[in-house]
Structures are given as structure tokens and as C-alpha cells.
Scaffold this active site. Sequence first.
Site, PDB file in Angstrom:
ATOM      1  N   GLY A  48     -16.495 -12.564 -24.465  1.00 43.72           N
ATOM      2  CA  GLY A  48     -15.305 -11.955 -23.879  1.00 43.72           C
ATOM      3  C   GLY A  48     -15.648 -11.002 -22.755  1.00 43.72           C
ATOM      4  O   GLY A  48     -15.016 -11.002 -21.696  1.00 43.72           O
ATOM      5  N   ASP A  49     -16.684 -10.180 -22.978  1.00 49.81           N
ATOM      6  CA  ASP A  49     -17.105  -9.233 -21.946  1.00 49.81           C
ATOM      7  C   ASP A  49     -17.632  -9.943 -20.718  1.00 49.81           C
ATOM      8  O   ASP A  49     -17.321  -9.575 -19.582  1.00 49.81           O
ATOM      9  CB  ASP A  49     -18.191  -8.316 -22.509  1.00 49.81           C
ATOM     10  CG  ASP A  49     -17.642  -7.308 -23.502  1.00 49.81           C
ATOM     11  OD1 ASP A  49     -16.901  -6.411 -23.083  1.00 49.81           O
ATOM     12  OD2 ASP A  49     -17.961  -7.428 -24.693  1.00 49.81           O
ATOM     13  N   THR A  50     -18.472 -10.963 -20.930  1.00 51.37           N
ATOM     14  CA  THR A  50     -19.084 -11.621 -19.781  1.00 51.37           C
ATOM     15  C   THR A  50     -18.077 -12.468 -19.005  1.00 51.37           C
ATOM     16  O   THR A  50     -18.177 -12.579 -17.780  1.00 51.37           O
ATOM     17  CB  THR A  50     -20.285 -12.481 -20.216  1.00 51.37           C
ATOM     18  OG1 THR A  50     -19.890 -13.360 -21.278  1.00 51.37           O
ATOM     19  CG2 THR A  50     -21.413 -11.601 -20.713  1.00 51.37           C
ATOM     20  N   ALA A 105     -16.241  -9.934 -16.906  1.00 48.68           N
ATOM     21  CA  ALA A 105     -17.091  -9.522 -15.792  1.00 48.68           C
ATOM     22  C   ALA A 105     -17.175 -10.608 -14.725  1.00 48.68           C
ATOM     23  O   ALA A 105     -17.166 -10.312 -13.522  1.00 48.68           O
ATOM     24  CB  ALA A 105     -18.491  -9.201 -16.311  1.00 48.68           C
TER      25      ALA A 105
END
Length: 403
Positions: free
Chosen positions: A174-176, A179
Amino acid sequence: MGRRPGGSGVSGALCDIRVVEMGQLLAGPFCGQLLGDMGADVIKLEPPGAGDPMRLWGQGEDKVQWEVIARNKRSVTCNLRVPEGQALARKIIATADVLVENFKPGTLEKWGLSPEELHKDNPGLIIARMSGYGQDGPYSDRAGFGGIGEAMGGWRYIVGDPDRPPARMGISIGDTLCATYGCMGVLAALHHREKTGEGQVVDTALYESVLQVMEGLVPEYDHNGYIRERAGSILPGIAPSNVYRCKDGHIMIGANKDGIFVRLAQAMDQPDLARDARYATHLARGENQIELDRIINEWTSEHTVAEVEQAMIEYSIPAGKVYRAPEMIADPHFQAREAIIEVETERFGKLKMQNAFPKFSRTPSSVRRPAPAQPGKDNAEIYGDILGLDDAARSELASKGVI
């Protein structure tokens, strides 16, 4: 703004772009890594003392994840919770092309660093804001981590075996994803600024980034009333496409296209499979997916991974080994493409890690500098060369806990 970054070995499509990275953990720093790999001069602001918590992330005795996510960055310490630190940050941001931040919405505003204020000093500034739910909406003030975005965006529900609770990937997807979409937004905003001179805000939410890769999940429900469920290692209706057991391991085979399935049946020395009404068409194979996978698994189980892989190559069938890090490092294709490189780090000496991607024919991305070993490693360079603060001024700020 046409500024060339500090340091040697300047290269990459973004070599004249300066990025200030604020925020911690994964989404903001990974966006900064992507921009830095493409040549941008990334100045990372870390809190005095321990610095970014990412310095302590990773598996194994030595925490080395920082060496990847902080490569190509310069580190300065700056206490953003005090007015003097906020003033320093504003001065640094005034020299930048891009600001990347992943604080809770409203935090920049609380510090006097709202987009409106920053654009007064720097009208062309592009502000990439990453958060759990976005900068507005009824949930915007909630705390949000990558796993929450994966759950809300639909990812977690469909990952895992059907008889077990929702699972997760072994990485912070989810974070990547957030980003990566943030980075794409920055690149598009840079293109717009080149034409107009205007900066803007790029608002990227974790849950929306996950939602973006959910394929037909929403319209399938809207039009058909169909809700995707967990299906383990298969994609329902897409067959054969699975990981199959061999004598000495597993192999991934994707032969769901009609012509490719004909070749798979020939490779298995079972050509009648492709003429069997249960498997002859895409829809039929999807309806009989479990039985077809059982037949293929029986065949692969009689052979080694190398034998099955060789047969797939001979019959031009997409297939591949299920790799771990050791197999990646040893693989000749990884080596020929330089997909994994060796970087001389400050803390651990030579360290293997993934290379910069994608590949450019004229403006290659690269790892030009290792991750800064200590928070504030570049204080003298940034605060001295860019802001003109002498040793005495920096020492005074350090004594007050500002830097």
C-alpha cells in the site's frame, strides 16, 4: 528551477531537480527514492537524534532497509515541531522544485508550511502529499497506515485462501503504490510547470492508490453483482495460471491463452487435453479450473523444476521459477540486466540491492551515493552552502535542538 544537485556523478533525467523530502517511514521516503534514482537531488529532513524510524526497519540482525530507501539522498536534521525549525524548512523548500511529505493532513498547515504559504516563496513548487485518506473528505483526519489503505482499497479482502482470514503480502504494498502514484504525479506536474511555470499540489491517498490497481473489481459488482473473494494462488476463471509442484520445488506456469494451452498440452504429451471440450476454450478452462490444475500438477510432480522449465522454453510457454533473494542474485538474466547491483555503503561495506528502474536509453538512472549513515550527515553542506549559515550559527541551532 534548473538547479544542479550537489555531489559528484550527476546523471539522470531529473538531474536538475531538487526535492525536499519530509515525513517518515515508507510512502514519502519511497517516493523520494524513486525521484532520487532518476537523478533528483533529494534533501531529506530528519528529526534530530535518532532520525527517520526507517533506519531501524528490516529483517535480520542488521537493519539494512534504510540503505535502499535512503540512497541518493542528503540528510539534514531539522526539528519541525519548533518555530525555528519550521523557518529553516521553509528556507530550504524555497530553493526546491518538489516537496514530498506524508504527514497527517493539516500538519503542514499547523507548522505554517501550508501550500499557500510555501507558494508565496516559491510559486513553481510542486507539493506531493501522501496520506491515508487524502487531504479532504470525512476520513481525512484519521490516522492511516499502508495496511489500512490495503484493507479499504480492496486488496486485503481478496488475498489469501478462501477458508482463512484476509492475508497480506510480505511487503508494504500500500505504501509503495501510494509512493509510486505520488512520483507519477510529480512527473506530470513538472511537465505542466514547464509549460506554465505553475506549481501545484499532488494529493495521493493510500486507499485510492490500492483502488487504482483493483482491475474490474468495482464494475464487476456494479454491473454483475459479483464480489471477488479470496481464491488462494489462482485468479478465478483464468486457467491454467498457477504455481505447480515439482519434485524439487515449484514453478509458475501461465498458459491461459488458447494457443499457449495447446502447446502446454503438447509439452505434457497430452495433446487431447486441448481438444477436450472441458478445456478447449478460455471459458471452459475457467469453469473446470480445479480439475485442470490437478492434471497439470500431476505432470509437473513427476519432473524437476529444471526439466519443466526447459519444456516450457522449448514450447514457448510463459513459465518461471519461484525466486527468493539467493536465486535472484545467482540468476544470469538478473546479472546481464544489472537488476541487482553492489553499493559501497557507509555502515555495511558492499551491499547488494535492487538497481534503479526503469532503464533509460539517454538519461540513465543510477545509485550515485549511499544512504547517509547518520542523521544530519549533510548539515554543513546544506545549511552552509544553500542557506549560508556559518559554523557558529549551526552550532547555536544544534545547542537548541533545532538541528
